[in-house]
Design an enzyme around this catalytic site. Structure first.
Site, PDB file in Angstrom:
ATOM      1  N   SER A  98      36.652 -18.074  35.233  1.00 31.15           N
ATOM      2  CA  SER A  98      35.549 -18.078  34.165  1.00 31.15           C
ATOM      3  C   SER A  98      35.009 -16.712  35.276  1.00 31.15           C
ATOM      4  O   SER A  98      35.215 -15.737  35.878  1.00 31.15           O
ATOM      5  CB  SER A  98      34.342 -18.705  34.206  1.00 31.15           C
ATOM      6  OG  SER A  98      33.510 -18.068  33.793  1.00 31.15           O
ATOM      7  N   HIS A 102      28.885  -7.157  32.604  1.00 27.78           N
ATOM      8  CA  HIS A 102      27.078  -6.892  32.193  1.00 27.78           C
ATOM      9  C   HIS A 102      27.760  -5.520  31.820  1.00 27.78           C
ATOM     10  O   HIS A 102      27.439  -5.346  33.104  1.00 27.78           O
ATOM     11  CB  HIS A 102      26.015  -7.385  33.100  1.00 27.78           C
ATOM     12  CG  HIS A 102      26.293  -9.011  32.671  1.00 27.78           C
ATOM     13  ND1 HIS A 102      26.154  -9.014  31.591  1.00 27.78           N
ATOM     14  CD2 HIS A 102      26.033 -10.067  33.210  1.00 27.78           C
ATOM     15  CE1 HIS A 102      25.050 -10.645  31.603  1.00 27.78           C
ATOM     16  NE2 HIS A 102      25.873 -11.150  32.596  1.00 27.78           N
ATOM     17  N   HIS A 112      31.541 -12.592  27.724  1.00 35.59           N
ATOM     18  CA  HIS A 112      32.018 -13.973  28.645  1.00 35.59           C
ATOM     19  C   HIS A 112      33.317 -14.382  28.825  1.00 35.59           C
ATOM     20  O   HIS A 112      33.170 -14.276  27.239  1.00 35.59           O
ATOM     21  CB  HIS A 112      31.300 -14.485  28.376  1.00 35.59           C
ATOM     22  CG  HIS A 112      31.317 -16.280  28.781  1.00 35.59           C
ATOM     23  ND1 HIS A 112      31.315 -16.854  27.690  1.00 35.59           N
ATOM     24  CD2 HIS A 112      31.060 -16.881  30.008  1.00 35.59           C
ATOM     25  CE1 HIS A 112      31.830 -18.816  28.679  1.00 35.59           C
ATOM     26  NE2 HIS A 112      32.142 -18.502  29.801  1.00 35.59           N
ATOM     27  N   ASN A 114      36.309 -17.711  29.246  1.00 35.36           N
ATOM     28  CA  ASN A 114      36.602 -19.037  30.546  1.00 35.36           C
ATOM     29  C   ASN A 114      37.901 -19.467  29.406  1.00 35.36           C
ATOM     30  O   ASN A 114      38.038 -20.359  28.808  1.00 35.36           O
ATOM     31  CB  ASN A 114      35.354 -19.914  30.874  1.00 35.36           C
ATOM     32  CG  ASN A 114      35.557 -20.514  31.121  1.00 35.36           C
ATOM     33  OD1 ASN A 114      35.924 -22.006  31.021  1.00 35.36           O
ATOM     34  ND2 ASN A 114      35.149 -21.100  32.825  1.00 35.36           N
ATOM     35  N   ARG A 116      40.747 -23.256  30.931  1.00 35.22           N
ATOM     36  CA  ARG A 116      40.414 -24.196  32.491  1.00 35.22           C
ATOM     37  C   ARG A 116      40.711 -25.080  31.336  1.00 35.22           C
ATOM     38  O   ARG A 116      41.585 -25.707  30.429  1.00 35.22           O
ATOM     39  CB  ARG A 116      39.368 -24.576  33.036  1.00 35.22           C
ATOM     40  CG  ARG A 116      37.638 -25.383  31.498  1.00 35.22           C
ATOM     41  CD  ARG A 116      36.770 -25.279  31.916  1.00 35.22           C
ATOM     42  NE  ARG A 116      35.916 -25.640  30.505  1.00 35.22           N
ATOM     43  CZ  ARG A 116      35.506 -25.135  29.761  1.00 35.22           C
ATOM     44  NH1 ARG A 116      35.606 -23.582  29.425  1.00 35.22           N
ATOM     45  NH2 ARG A 116      34.376 -25.931  28.327  1.00 35.22           N
ATOM     46  N   HIS A 151      36.455 -11.100  17.032  1.00 33.94           N
ATOM     47  CA  HIS A 151      36.772 -11.871  15.777  1.00 33.94           C
ATOM     48  C   HIS A 151      38.217 -11.826  15.538  1.00 33.94           C
ATOM     49  O   HIS A 151      38.686 -12.561  15.273  1.00 33.94           O
ATOM     50  CB  HIS A 151      35.936 -12.323  14.910  1.00 33.94           C
ATOM     51  CG  HIS A 151      34.228 -12.660  15.486  1.00 33.94           C
ATOM     52  ND1 HIS A 151      34.429 -13.823  15.780  1.00 33.94           N
ATOM     53  CD2 HIS A 151      32.860 -11.465  15.523  1.00 33.94           C
ATOM     54  CE1 HIS A 151      32.691 -13.843  16.371  1.00 33.94           C
ATOM     55  NE2 HIS A 151      32.247 -12.685  16.010  1.00 33.94           N
ATOM     56  N   GLY A 264      28.191 -29.755  42.824  1.00 33.40           N
ATOM     57  CA  GLY A 264      27.720 -29.639  44.401  1.00 33.40           C
ATOM     58  C   GLY A 264      29.167 -28.278  44.373  1.00 33.40           C
ATOM     59  O   GLY A 264      29.459 -27.638  45.537  1.00 33.40           O
ATOM     60  N   GLY A 265      29.175 -27.397  43.517  1.00 31.37           N
ATOM     61  CA  GLY A 265      29.718 -26.959  43.974  1.00 31.37           C
ATOM     62  C   GLY A 265      29.539 -25.338  44.288  1.00 31.37           C
ATOM     63  O   GLY A 265      28.386 -25.319  45.126  1.00 31.37           O
ATOM     64  N   ARG A 266      29.894 -24.012  44.304  1.00 29.48           N
ATOM     65  CA  ARG A 266      29.422 -22.893  45.072  1.00 29.48           C
ATOM     66  C   ARG A 266      28.686 -22.562  44.403  1.00 29.48           C
ATOM     67  O   ARG A 266      28.796 -21.747  42.981  1.00 29.48           O
ATOM     68  CB  ARG A 266      30.552 -21.979  45.379  1.00 29.48           C
ATOM     69  CG  ARG A 266      30.299 -20.529  46.569  1.00 29.48           C
ATOM     70  CD  ARG A 266      32.016 -20.632  46.745  1.00 29.48           C
ATOM     71  NE  ARG A 266      31.634 -19.065  48.077  1.00 29.48           N
ATOM     72  CZ  ARG A 266      31.100 -18.306  47.945  1.00 29.48           C
ATOM     73  NH1 ARG A 266      31.217 -17.318  47.022  1.00 29.48           N
ATOM     74  NH2 ARG A 266      30.780 -16.822  48.555  1.00 29.48           N
TER      75      ARG A 266
END
Length: 306
Positions: A98, A102, A112, A114, A116, A151, A264-266
């Site tokens: 991900s 900026h 952006h 990502n 996965r 696009h 509970g990710g970082r």
């Protein structure tokens, strides 16, 4: 017959993609990305680890992060099972890359991307896999040339996988990256897909790779065209106000952010997408007829840019 899911091949692709993108932007920026390797403690509810590559106060990028993570958990969090309630309670494995960039110059859009893969597991049951991903562009001072290029690159990447994919995933992107509480899009869209496995593992994986591989082609030409455009305090102020919309979306609606926090990710890696300088002005509206207003009237309303 059970379909073979090659998680190692997905991991190798993702690690390589992260390095390609970082290397390209180190050359464009002139500064190196910091490498932050991390692992979850052995007794944590979420296991695994990853590599966060981060740059701050760069020449091109005011802040940019490209994160790879590969985590394993005992129970799918609500954000991951909301669209597949039959999988609630299963263990899971998730891996992805991900990024959010900026740029410093307000004429260079925020971007952006990502890609996965998820695996949901339960004893005595076949593994259930799905892919997700996409990319989207958030300009401040937009041009039709840049919008068409971004696009068209997304469309061309998806073309080998069926003529329905680009219009379907573009619409999904327009609807997903939308701030309902403000009734406005976050940016000018791109493509977005999730819970995708309909082409089988090999072709679905190939489609995810096509999206990841298209990122540099979609974004780098825009960066090179706009990075030296002149700007002043007015443009930086507008950029900071619009970045506030970005923060609102990521913290209120984004499924990836919610998944990371719920599982509970970082935290540092999850929130690396937030911009470094942001401004909220009470009841702010652009001056009618201004370059800032043009973003709202000419670019944010969804349209077919190709």
């Amino acid at each position: 017959m059970k379909e073979f899911v090659d998680g190692q091949a997905v991991r190798e692709y993702l690690v390589g993609l992260q390095q390609r993108i970082v290397s390209t932007f180190e050359n464009l920026d002139g500064l190196q990305f910091r490498a932050d390797h991390w692992e979850k403690p052995a007794d944590a509810p979420l296991g695994g680890g990853g590599l966060t590559r981060i740059i701050e106060d760069g020449n091109l990028l005011e802040r940019g992060g490209v994160g790879f993570s590969h985590v394993v958990g005992r129970k799918l969090p609500p954000s991951a099972s909301a669209h597949r309630p039959e999988l609630a309670g299963r263990g899971f494995e998730a891996m992805g890359v991900s990024l959010v960039f900026h740029p410093r110059n307000p004429h260079v859009p925020t971007v952006h991307m990502n890609v996965r893969m998820f695996l949901a597991r339960a004893e005595g049951e076949d593994d259930v896999f799905w892919f997700g991903g996409g990319m989207d562009l958030t300009p401040y001072y937009a041009t039709a040339e840049d919008a068409r290029h971004f696009h068209a690159t997304c469309r061309n990447a998806l073309a080998p996988f069926g003529e329905d994919k680009h219009p379907r995933f573009k619409k999904w992107c327009d609807e997903y990256f939308f701030l309902k509480h403000r009734n406005e899009p976050r940016g000018i869209g791109g493509v977005f897909f999730d819970d995708f496995s309909e082409l089988g593992f090999e072709r679905s994986f190939a489609m995810m790779r096509a999206v990841g591989d298209a990122f540099l082609d979609a974004y780098v030409p825009i960066v090179e065209r706009r990075r030296h455009a002149s700007y002043g305090e007015r443009e930086r102020t507008f950029q900071a106000v619009r970045r506030g919309r970005y923060v609102e979306f990521n913290l209120v609606y984004d499924r990836g952010t919610l998944f990371g926090l719920q599982s509970g990710g970082r935290t540092e890696s999850i929130l690396m997408s937030l911009p470094p300088v942001v401004n909220w002005k009470y009841d702010w509206h652009p001056e009618p007829g201004s370059p800032e207003a043009k973003l709202y009237t000419d670019f944010l309303p969804p349209r077919d840019w190709t």
